[in-house]
Design an enzyme around this catalytic site. Structure first.
Site, short mmCIF file in Angstrom:
data_model
loop_
_atom_site.label_atom_id
_atom_site.label_comp_id
_atom_site.label_asym_id
_atom_site.label_seq_id
_atom_site.Cartn_x
_atom_site.Cartn_y
_atom_site.Cartn_z
N ARG A 161 26.87 32.38 72.21
CA ARG A 161 28.53 32.17 71.90
C ARG A 161 29.01 33.51 71.43
O ARG A 161 30.15 33.65 71.92
CB ARG A 161 28.75 31.06 70.75
CG ARG A 161 30.09 30.80 70.59
CD ARG A 161 30.28 29.78 69.26
NE ARG A 161 29.85 28.53 69.66
CZ ARG A 161 29.22 27.67 68.69
NH1 ARG A 161 29.21 27.98 67.37
NH2 ARG A 161 28.96 26.55 69.10
N ARG A 220 24.72 37.91 69.08
CA ARG A 220 23.65 37.26 68.46
C ARG A 220 23.59 35.89 69.24
O ARG A 220 24.31 35.48 69.95
CB ARG A 220 24.01 36.83 66.82
CG ARG A 220 25.25 36.01 66.65
CD ARG A 220 25.78 36.53 65.31
NE ARG A 220 26.96 36.87 65.70
CZ ARG A 220 28.16 36.54 64.78
NH1 ARG A 220 28.25 35.71 64.10
NH2 ARG A 220 29.24 36.95 65.52
N CYS A 225 12.39 18.04 62.52
CA CYS A 225 12.66 18.36 61.32
C CYS A 225 11.82 17.64 60.25
O CYS A 225 11.29 16.56 60.65
CB CYS A 225 14.09 17.92 60.96
SG CYS A 225 15.24 18.65 61.98
N ASP A 270 30.92 18.52 59.90
CA ASP A 270 31.02 18.43 61.44
C ASP A 270 31.58 16.99 61.83
O ASP A 270 31.01 16.06 61.16
CB ASP A 270 29.99 19.02 62.22
CG ASP A 270 30.02 20.61 61.92
OD1 ASP A 270 31.08 21.35 61.79
OD2 ASP A 270 28.86 21.27 61.77
N ASP A 316 33.37 24.71 62.03
CA ASP A 316 33.02 25.07 63.39
C ASP A 316 33.76 24.05 64.32
O ASP A 316 33.85 22.99 64.11
CB ASP A 316 31.60 24.58 63.35
CG ASP A 316 30.42 25.54 64.21
OD1 ASP A 316 31.14 26.11 65.48
OD2 ASP A 316 29.41 25.97 63.94
N LYS A 374 32.86 29.37 64.50
CA LYS A 374 33.20 29.07 63.00
C LYS A 374 34.34 30.17 62.57
O LYS A 374 34.33 31.12 63.06
CB LYS A 374 31.68 29.49 62.33
CG LYS A 374 30.56 28.71 62.42
CD LYS A 374 29.56 29.13 61.37
CE LYS A 374 28.20 28.46 62.07
NZ LYS A 374 27.86 28.93 63.25
C1 LIG Z 1 26.61 29.45 63.49
C2 LIG Z 1 26.33 29.89 64.87
C3 LIG Z 1 25.93 31.36 64.91
C4 LIG Z 1 25.89 32.24 63.57
O1 LIG Z 1 27.10 32.55 63.08
P1 LIG Z 1 27.17 33.39 61.78
O2 LIG Z 1 28.57 33.37 61.63
O3 LIG Z 1 26.73 34.90 62.26
O4 LIG Z 1 26.20 32.95 60.80
C5 LIG Z 1 25.50 32.03 65.91
N1 LIG Z 1 25.56 31.36 67.30
C6 LIG Z 1 26.08 30.05 67.21
C7 LIG Z 1 26.06 29.45 68.47
C8 LIG Z 1 26.45 29.45 66.15
O5 LIG Z 1 26.77 28.11 66.25
S1 SF4 Z 2 20.92 19.12 58.95
FE1 SF4 Z 2 19.97 18.50 60.80
S2 SF4 Z 2 18.84 19.99 61.68
FE2 SF4 Z 2 19.07 20.40 59.62
S3 SF4 Z 2 17.24 19.53 58.49
FE3 SF4 Z 2 18.89 18.04 58.40
S4 SF4 Z 2 18.31 16.80 60.06
FE4 SF4 Z 2 17.48 19.07 60.66
#
Ligand SMILES: *Cc1c(COP(=O)(O)O)cnc(C)c1O
Ligand code: SF4
Length: 344
Positions: free
Chosen positions: A88, A92, A101, A267, A304, A311
């Protein structure tokens, strides 16, 4: 160590976390969303409706889908060039190494994507690593899931070696709940696997009551190995939506060398409305923390944006432009001050 988890509704009843009388009404919840809680989390529960139990014990409220709630609330699917990878932001990527999980949080933002389907198939992982290797703009790889630390230490080591071999990747970040919910999994072998590239672990934790002695020791092992530690929490109604609870959590994290990083506005995942605060409530909590605790332990309160737009901080305006270089500044007590921004 006996660490058998509590899986499914029947075992929740056996554990006394769900009453036999309320179980039938919860069967549709079990059909819609997976149920699991680790032994470590069970040991942190005092009463069946306390802030630890409520994060993992299913509730009938989960059957209420509110307007605007979505299957993919943060839009993971909208920027996915190869399977298992979301790109996105230019610098990164997030890599979904597994869908599994150790616990299934009732408010999970990916609740319709997580489950026990296992890890990303090797062919997809190779394609994702190839994508990273040919895109030098990618400086940070974020391992997420599911929970990436459900993988064995040997597999984590293999993945770290492959990421360390990509010269433009400076940092590997791991988003996990395991140091808190299954601290026994932070073994010496796993800690060793994290010694290659520069690793930051972002621990998901929402309440100080979750963090027992075993979790403190697990975080200590990570800090001792030179792993950078950050936290992310979800603001949850009735669980941590008070200044006192957040303060206790953030103070405890700082003592454990974990810098609070993000406080997520809950969310719009399906069936999570009973956990959601309003944005105004979240902002009021953040404002109350400012001045009350050290600035270093205040996370950024973020939303988000649904649809995959990323975000954004939900900061309340402390500085308002009045024009002509003049600003209206509000201090942490609510006092108002004029500030003239010197011209350049
Ligand atoms: C949350 C997220 C990140 C990390 O975002 P930071 O603001 O750098 O912590 C990177 N890529 C995606 C798709 C995300 O949802
Ligand atoms: S928030 Fe969702 S992805 Fe994160 S540990 Fe809990 S169940 Fe797993």
């Amino acid at each position: 160590m006996a660490v058998r988890a509590i899986n499914g509704l029947a075992e929740m009843v056996e554990e006394g976390l769900v009453t036999p009388a309320s179980a039938p009404a919860l069967r549709p919840v079990e059909e819609a969303f997976r149920i699991r809680m680790t032994r470590a989390m069970r040991d942190r529960v005092d009463t069946a409706d306390d802030p630890v139990a409520r994060q993992f014990v299913p509730a009938v409220e989960e059957l209420t889908i509110r307007d605007g709630e979505l299957g993919d609330p943060i839009g993971d699917e909208t920027h996915s060039p190869v399977k298992g990878l979301t790109h996105r932001y230019p610098d990164r990527v997030i890599l979904h190494v597994t869908k599994t999980c150790e616990v299934y949080c009732r408010f999970c933002f990916r609740r319709e994507a997580v489950g026990d389907e296992g890890s990303l198939p090797e062919a997809d992982l190779v394609a994702a690593l190839d994508y990273i290797a040919v895109n030098p703009a990618i400086r940070e790889v974020i391992l997420t899931g599911g929970d990436p630390l459900v993988l064995s230490a040997r597999r984590i080591k293999g993945l770290m070696d492959r990421l360390a071999a990509i010269a433009h990747v400076d940092v590997v970040r791991i988003h996990t709940r395991i140091p808190v919910v299954a601290p026994e999994k932070i073994t010496p072998e796993l800690v060793d696997a994290l010694r290659g590239p520069v690793v930051w672990v972002v621990v998901h934790t929402n309440h100080a009551q979750e963090i027992g002695e075993a979790a403190e020791a697990a975080l200590g092992r990570l800090a001792g190995a030179g792993v950078g530690l950050l936290s992310q929490s979800v603001l949850l109604r009735g669980i941590n939506d008070s200044v006192a609870v957040l303060e206790e959590l953030f103070r405890k994290l700082m003592r454990l060398r974990v810098k609070p990083y993000y406080l997520h506005h809950c969310d719009l995942a399906k069936g999570t409305g009973h956990f959601r605060t309003t944005i105004a409530e979240g902002q009021a909590l953040m404002a109350a923390l400012r001045g009350r605790v050290s600035g270093a332990m205040i996370p950024t309160y973020v939303l988000d944006i649904p649809g995959g737009y990323g975000k954004v901080p939900l900061v309340r305006d402390y500085a308002e432009p009045l024009g002509g270089g003049l600003w209206r500044i509000t201090d942490w007590r609510g006092g108002v001050h004029g500030y003239r921004d010197p011209e350049r």
